[in-house]
Design an enzyme around this catalytic site. Structure first.
Site, short mmCIF file in Angstrom:
data_model
loop_
_atom_site.label_atom_id
_atom_site.label_comp_id
_atom_site.label_asym_id
_atom_site.label_seq_id
_atom_site.Cartn_x
_atom_site.Cartn_y
_atom_site.Cartn_z
N THR A 73 17.86 4.44 48.71
CA THR A 73 17.99 3.11 49.09
C THR A 73 19.02 3.33 50.51
O THR A 73 18.49 2.78 51.62
CB THR A 73 18.86 2.30 48.48
OG1 THR A 73 17.94 2.30 46.96
CG2 THR A 73 19.06 0.95 48.67
N ASN A 151 5.78 4.02 44.07
CA ASN A 151 6.54 4.23 42.87
C ASN A 151 5.78 3.41 41.55
O ASN A 151 5.94 3.92 40.31
CB ASN A 151 7.90 3.85 42.91
CG ASN A 151 7.98 2.38 43.52
OD1 ASN A 151 7.57 2.36 44.71
ND2 ASN A 151 8.66 1.44 42.97
N GLN A 181 9.18 8.99 45.79
CA GLN A 181 8.26 9.67 44.74
C GLN A 181 7.34 10.81 45.11
O GLN A 181 6.73 11.32 44.07
CB GLN A 181 7.24 8.48 44.41
CG GLN A 181 8.06 7.36 43.85
CD GLN A 181 8.72 7.35 42.49
OE1 GLN A 181 8.57 8.31 41.93
NE2 GLN A 181 9.65 6.49 42.33
N SER A 203 15.40 10.68 47.14
CA SER A 203 16.71 10.65 45.91
C SER A 203 16.67 11.64 44.89
O SER A 203 15.39 11.85 44.52
CB SER A 203 16.39 9.23 45.10
OG SER A 203 17.60 8.51 45.11
N GLY A 204 17.84 12.34 44.66
CA GLY A 204 17.96 13.57 43.77
C GLY A 204 17.19 13.04 42.33
O GLY A 204 16.73 13.94 41.69
N THR A 241 33.22 11.39 52.41
CA THR A 241 33.28 12.73 51.89
C THR A 241 32.15 13.21 50.98
O THR A 241 31.39 12.62 50.11
CB THR A 241 34.40 13.16 50.89
OG1 THR A 241 35.64 12.49 51.87
CG2 THR A 241 34.77 14.16 50.45
N CYS A 329 10.58 -7.94 35.91
CA CYS A 329 11.50 -8.54 35.07
C CYS A 329 12.86 -8.26 34.95
O CYS A 329 13.82 -8.66 34.62
CB CYS A 329 10.84 -8.57 33.52
SG CYS A 329 10.59 -6.75 33.02
N1 PLP Z 1 11.97 4.18 47.15
C1 PLP Z 1 11.33 4.58 46.04
C2 PLP Z 1 9.42 4.49 46.47
C3 PLP Z 1 11.46 4.53 44.83
O1 PLP Z 1 10.69 4.87 43.96
C4 PLP Z 1 12.92 4.20 44.42
C5 PLP Z 1 13.51 4.33 43.04
O2 PLP Z 1 12.81 3.89 42.21
C6 PLP Z 1 13.69 4.06 45.56
C7 PLP Z 1 13.41 4.10 46.91
C8 PLP Z 1 15.37 3.93 45.41
O3 PLP Z 1 15.96 4.90 45.08
P1 PLP Z 1 17.47 4.73 44.61
O4 PLP Z 1 17.48 3.76 43.63
O5 PLP Z 1 17.85 6.11 44.09
O6 PLP Z 1 18.11 4.40 45.83
#
Ligand code: PLP
Length: 410
Positions: A73, A151, A181, A203-204, A241, A329
């Site tokens: 994000t 996703n 993804q 994202s890790g 940091t 939801c």
């Molecule tokens: N983008 C996609 C395609 C995702 O599937 C997700 C998480 O579901 C995100 C962004 C956001 O990831 P994070 O919550 O780790 O910031």
């Protein structure tokens, strides 16, 4: 009761190897990598090595093109807002209607701030229309931000091609992709096929690293301004940091994901395909969303006519099966998923959507369990539906008009 976890697109468990790699940096190697003394310099070296190890999975890119953030994000926000700050004269953004909220909501915020945003539609399978994409590019286009893999449905967009087209149209348009993804599931060579991509987020925690670590790849020379402002970390491009243990963990997670990628993808795709086949054979009036498009090997998105996804999930949970629905939801809304609405899933089915997303630790036994439980759950819920004739296990006569109207009988 044994837990069957099939919600890997939401998050994944930390791999034991990742945890082990992190422990020293959570304990004795706690030093701030910006400090001058030797123990801190040792930690800084570990971060530098981790950055190099991560960069290697994206082809011949410079480690300095990898920025560590807190999550996808933040990476997406940085890419979009950072690009806008650096290029104030361009006021148009191209994205799609099916992005994750971490892109979609940022684009809507940009719209509220006076930007013009094109939200490209998708077809019934979730595919983009390339000629529509080309028509959307304008002389004042600042940025194209299009996800790599969806996703909810696993549908993979041809990002390498879209980036190439973008640069051929106007090299000054920036191209960003949310690859949250796909990293760890697909190979992405940012010096080869994907060389026209300027920025890439992930994202890790989607690949067995912890929550709280993300990456934004920013190609050298990309005009952009920082989003997080403060100290001089990350060469002044992202203040704060460094999250050292998680950076170390991410490097390990990337190695685990890519060491056996093709073999693992084959194993997972085979399980997903068996699940899809068996459920389709057992459940009448089932839509398989994204089947007609290139898809990630692990994702299966289904819509069952005449029932609610939330009810299905609660029943599945009673049986120890952890899946998710397409609907929002969880954020307190009962609106159907914007992705499935954009794909024009028939309205008689769009509320009855479930996503199974498989991962490294799933086994054939997990698939057997879902095949055993899911059709029973659907049948039981449909029995309570005014549109379903339980005796015939088919819609009631009156429901056919609705199905026709919904476009489900074509
Ligand atoms: N983008 C996609 C395609 C995702 O599937 C997700 C998480 O579901 C995100 C962004 C956001 O990831 P994070 O919550 O780790 O910031």
């Amino acid at each position: 009761m044994r837990l069957v976890y099939v919600d890997n697109n939401a998050t994944t468990p930390i791999a034991p190897e990742v945890f082990e790699a992190m422990v020293p940096y959570l304990t004795k190697e706690f030093f701030n990598p910006s400090s001058m003394y030797e123990p801190a310099r040792r930690v800084a070296r570990a971060v530098r090595e981790a950055r190099q190890r991560i960069a290697r999975f994206f082809g011949r890119i410079a480690p300095s093109e990898i920025l560590f953030t807190s999550c996808a994000t933040e990476s997406n926000n940085t890419a979009i807002v950072g690009a806008a700050k650096a290029n104030p004269h361009r006021r148009h953004i191209v994205t799609t209607a099916v992005e994750h909220p971490a892109v979609l909501e940022v684009c809507k915020e940009m719209q509220r701030n006076g930007y013009d945003v094109t939200f490209l539609p998708v077809d019934r399978h979730g595919n983009l229309d390339i000629s529509e994409f080309i028509r959307a590019l304008r002389p004042d286009t600042l940025l194209v931000t299009i996800m790599h893999a969806n996703n909810e449905t696993g549908v993979v967009f041809p990002v390498a091609e879209l980036a190439r087209i973008t640069k051929e149209t106007d090299p000054a348009i920036l191209f960003h992709t949310d690859a949250t993804q796909s990293v760890g599931k697909l190979r992405i060579d940012l010096s080869g096929e994907y060389r026209h991509v300027d920025m890439l987020s992930f994202s890790g925690h989607k690949l067995h690293a912890p929550k709280g670590i993300g990456v934004l790849f920013v190609r050298k020379g990309t005009p952009m301004r920082p989003f997080m402002i403060g100290g001089h970390q990350e060469n002044g491009r992202r203040a704060g940091t460094e999250n050292v243990p998680y950076i170390i963990g991410l490097a390990k997670a990337m190695e685990l994901a890519y060491e056996n990628l093709e073999e693992e993808n084959r194993r997972i795709a085979q399980m997903r395909d068996r699940l899809e086949r068996e459920l389709a054979a057992r459940i009448p009036y089932l839509e398989i969303n994204g089947k007609g498009a290139p898809r990630l090997p692990n994702t299966l998105n289904l819509s069952c006519h005449f029932i609610e996804g939330e009810a299905i999930l609660i029943e599945l949970s009673e049986h120890g099966i952890c899946a998710s629905s397409g609907s929002a939801c969880t954020s307190g809304s009962l609106e159907p998923s914007h992705v499935l609405l954009a794909m024009k899933v028939p309205f008689t089915a769009v509320h009855g959507s479930v996503r199974f997303s498989l991962g490294r630790y799933n086994t054939e036994e997990d698939i057997d369990r879902i095949i055993e439980v899911f059709p029973q759950v659907v049948e039981q819920l449909r029995r309570a539906s005014p549109y379903w004739d339980a005796k015939r296990n088919a819609p009631r006569e009156e429901a056919y008009g609705l199905l026709q109207e919904a476009g489900a009988l074509t």
